[in-house]
Design a protein around this motif. Structure first.
Motif, PDB file in Angstrom:
ATOM      1  N   MET A 236       0.808  -1.208   0.000  1.00  0.00           N
ATOM      2  CA  MET A 236       0.000   0.000   0.000  1.00  0.00           C
ATOM      3  C   MET A 236       0.851   1.273   0.000  1.00  0.00           C
ATOM      4  O   MET A 236       0.590   2.226  -0.742  1.00  0.00           O
ATOM      5  CB  MET A 236      -0.926  -0.003   1.223  1.00  0.00           C
ATOM      6  CG  MET A 236      -1.821   1.217   1.365  1.00  0.00           C
ATOM      7  SD  MET A 236      -1.059   2.613   2.264  1.00  0.00           S
ATOM      8  CE  MET A 236      -0.697   1.845   3.838  1.00  0.00           C
ATOM      9  N   LEU A 306      -4.412  -9.571  -3.397  1.00  0.00           N
ATOM     10  CA  LEU A 306      -4.398  -8.481  -4.367  1.00  0.00           C
ATOM     11  C   LEU A 306      -5.531  -8.705  -5.359  1.00  0.00           C
ATOM     12  O   LEU A 306      -5.330  -9.119  -6.497  1.00  0.00           O
ATOM     13  CB  LEU A 306      -3.044  -8.423  -5.087  1.00  0.00           C
ATOM     14  CG  LEU A 306      -1.797  -8.405  -4.185  1.00  0.00           C
ATOM     15  CD1 LEU A 306      -0.541  -8.485  -5.018  1.00  0.00           C
ATOM     16  CD2 LEU A 306      -1.798  -7.156  -3.320  1.00  0.00           C
ATOM     17  N   VAL A 502      -6.238   1.957  -3.621  1.00  0.00           N
ATOM     18  CA  VAL A 502      -5.740   0.614  -3.300  1.00  0.00           C
ATOM     19  C   VAL A 502      -6.103   0.153  -1.897  1.00  0.00           C
ATOM     20  O   VAL A 502      -6.091  -1.048  -1.610  1.00  0.00           O
ATOM     21  CB  VAL A 502      -4.208   0.549  -3.482  1.00  0.00           C
ATOM     22  CG1 VAL A 502      -3.809   0.972  -4.878  1.00  0.00           C
ATOM     23  CG2 VAL A 502      -3.488   1.415  -2.447  1.00  0.00           C
ATOM     24  N   LEU A 506      -6.682  -3.819  -0.447  1.00  0.00           N
ATOM     25  CA  LEU A 506      -5.708  -4.444   0.449  1.00  0.00           C
ATOM     26  C   LEU A 506      -6.260  -4.699   1.848  1.00  0.00           C
ATOM     27  O   LEU A 506      -5.908  -5.686   2.495  1.00  0.00           O
ATOM     28  CB  LEU A 506      -4.454  -3.576   0.543  1.00  0.00           C
ATOM     29  CG  LEU A 506      -3.631  -3.452  -0.744  1.00  0.00           C
ATOM     30  CD1 LEU A 506      -2.545  -2.412  -0.574  1.00  0.00           C
ATOM     31  CD2 LEU A 506      -3.014  -4.799  -1.107  1.00  0.00           C
TER      32      LEU A 506
END
Length: 522
Positions: A236, A306, A502, A506
């Motif tokens: 991340m 992912l 993201v 995650l």
């Protein structure tokens, strides 16, 4: 990595005999606010909430004003909690030492051993020589080396180590072209080192104390939530660190301080520094192997999810793998260095890591961590976190993206003048409670706040690397502030957009859905 000279060195700085005006005000303002808060009744029938708020107000005032050393303020819960009927000292004391502290100490021991044998210096010079080229590329080399080292060891130590190398190059340039013509290059090198140290620390959990504070406070506040692993954080945060590094380099070398074309860099200084280190020895090779192996074990310990791709973690292959965490790896790999014998004549200890490393560990930062953890525990145990969260319930109407951006800006500019570790530990329990109250996933607020705490680029007092390069007499406050304020705003934007993109993937964040572990949280 936090350090003997910590990522947030203000906690280690002794209070001078003559306090500043701000410190004197804070010294008396803290107890005054403490007593005034005790006169209130925040929630009828729950006096412990008011008492906890008084403790938090006192600690916040002393941390912000630096009235007494930060680690001394961190000890307040150990005697104020029992005196105010909040909790027994026997229940509070264990909070000061936990798996996050073990991770911190183990990583720090490896970092100190790297410094002892000059491994960090060799890595830095290798990177600078590899990038090479003209003035802008030399600056990039210094920044890449500084950022990489700061991912794993003290950013203050990195800045101190990189400073003389940078000054040696600058002095050679000044001899050849004069100080005025090389002014832009000098400022570029110095600011590049400082900003890269701060950006690099963002990328890993052990890179800067606020990251470790987040990991533990999140665990304290939401004990049933999945832990934040080293690998997930790296995936991340590394893109954020890389983007900030690239932006800093571009702003420094192509916008604010362009070096005249006729000014070329004498690379013999770097080659000379490499020759001084001599050939790489057995001890350095051993440390490099341990260092690389530690990083690999950290990254791939837990599964990395992912999206549609899941990289399984190696700990699942062991009989009791669920009992292993990042602290286990850190202390195990650090311990190995106690068993590797030295081969260099004149070595001060029979093994690569000698007993003196214990004396160099930053126990002041350990206490600062503990105080923050105790504060977070008190927020949850007394119900103060819930009360604060309810008070901010109106923020539910604010778009999450805007809320995150505002938090990033506030944290960035607040830590220009205050301790980033202490500030992070003060606000994270509050952001956790706000998240629960507003129906926003707590990590959507807590992670950006933590990242932004390391993105103060304007003032020499904001971070130790800024102070180190300012002491070189090659950078003016106005020059640092001019580049820094632009980077501060860029940092808030980058963190907001990258994490919003993201983070959900995650950390398993579903828009508009509060996890079960958060509903039962603060």
């Amino acid at each position: 990595m936090a350090q003997t000279t910590s990522q947030d060195d203000r906690s280690a700085r002794p209070t001078p005999e003559g306090r500043s005006r701000g410190q004197r005000i804070g010294l008396w303002l803290g107890p005054l606010l403490f007593l005034l808060m005790l006169l209130l009744d925040l929630e009828p029938g729950r006096p412990e909430i008011t008492r906890m708020a008084a403790v938090a107000l006192l600690m916040a005032t002393w941390w912000i004003t630096d009235a007494i050393p930060l680690f001394a303020t961190a000890l307040l819960p150990l005697f104020l909690f029992p005196l105010l009927g909040i909790e027994r000292t026997g229940d509070t004391a264990p909070i000061y030492f936990n798996s996050t502290i073990v991770l911190f100490l183990g990583g720090f021991m490896i970092a100190l051993t790297m410094e002892k044998w000059d491994v960090h210096r060799r890595i830095a010079l290798w990177v600078i020589r590899s990038v090479g080229g003209g003035p802008a590329r030399i600056v990039l080399g210094f920044m890449l080396a500084s950022a990489f080292l700061s991912m794993w060891i003290s950013n203050t130590a990195t800045a101190i180590m990189m400073l003389p190398v940078g000054l040696a190059v600058i002095l050679r340039m000044e001899e050849q072209f004069g100080r005025d013509r090389t002014r832009a290059f000098s400022v570029s090198i110095m600011l590049g080192i400082a900003y890269a140290c701060s950006a690099g620390g963002i990328a890993t959990l052990v890179g800067t104390p606020p990251n470790l504070s987040l990991q533990r406070i999140f665990q304290i506040t939401f004990p049933d939530a999945p832990h934040i692993s080293f690998g997930v954080w790296l995936v991340m945060a590394l893109p954020i660190a890389a983007i900030m590094l690239a932006l800093a380099w571009a702003l420094i070398t192509h916008v604010f301080f362009r070096v005249p074309e006729e000014v070329t860099v004498d690379r013999t200084v770097v080659e000379s520094e490499i020759r001084k280190l001599g050939p790489i020895g057995f001890e350095e090779r051993a440390i490099l192997v341990v260092f690389v192996l530690t990083a690999v074990l950290w990254v791939f310990r837990a599964p990395l999810e992912l999206g549609a791709i899941t990289i399984p973690g190696w700990s699942a292959l062991l009989p009791y793998g669920h009992l292993i965490d990042d602290g286990t790896i850190a202390i195990t790999m650090a311990g190995i260095l106690f068993f590797i014998p030295t081969r260099s004549p004149g070595a001060k200890s029979p093994t690569v890591m000698g007993p003196g490393v214990v004396l160099r560990l930053p126990w002041n930062i350990v206490l600062l961590f503990g105080g923050g953890f105790a504060l977070a525990h008190g927020f949850q145990a007394t119900g103060l976190a819930r009360l604060i969260g309810d008070a901010f319930g109106g923020l539910a109407a604010v778009p999450p993206l805007l809320l995150i951006f505002v938090i990033c800006l506030v944290m960035t500019f607040l830590t220009e003048l205050t301790s980033n570790t202490a500030t992070t530990e003060m606000v994270l329990p509050i952001f956790a409670a706000i998240g629960v109250s507003t129906g926003i996933h707590p990590l959507l607020l807590m992670v950006p706040a933590t990242l932004s705490a390391s993105c103060a680029f304007m003032m020499p007092v904001a971070t130790p690397p800024n102070a180190v390069v300012f002491g070189s007499d090659r950078v003016k406050i106005a020059e640092m502030a001019r580049v820094g304020i632009v980077l501060n705003f860029f940092g808030a934007v980058v963190i907001t957009l990258i994490f919003r993109a993201v983070g959900p993937l995650l950390f398993g964040i579903e828009p508009g859905v509060l996890p079960d572990w958060a509903v039962a949280g603060p």
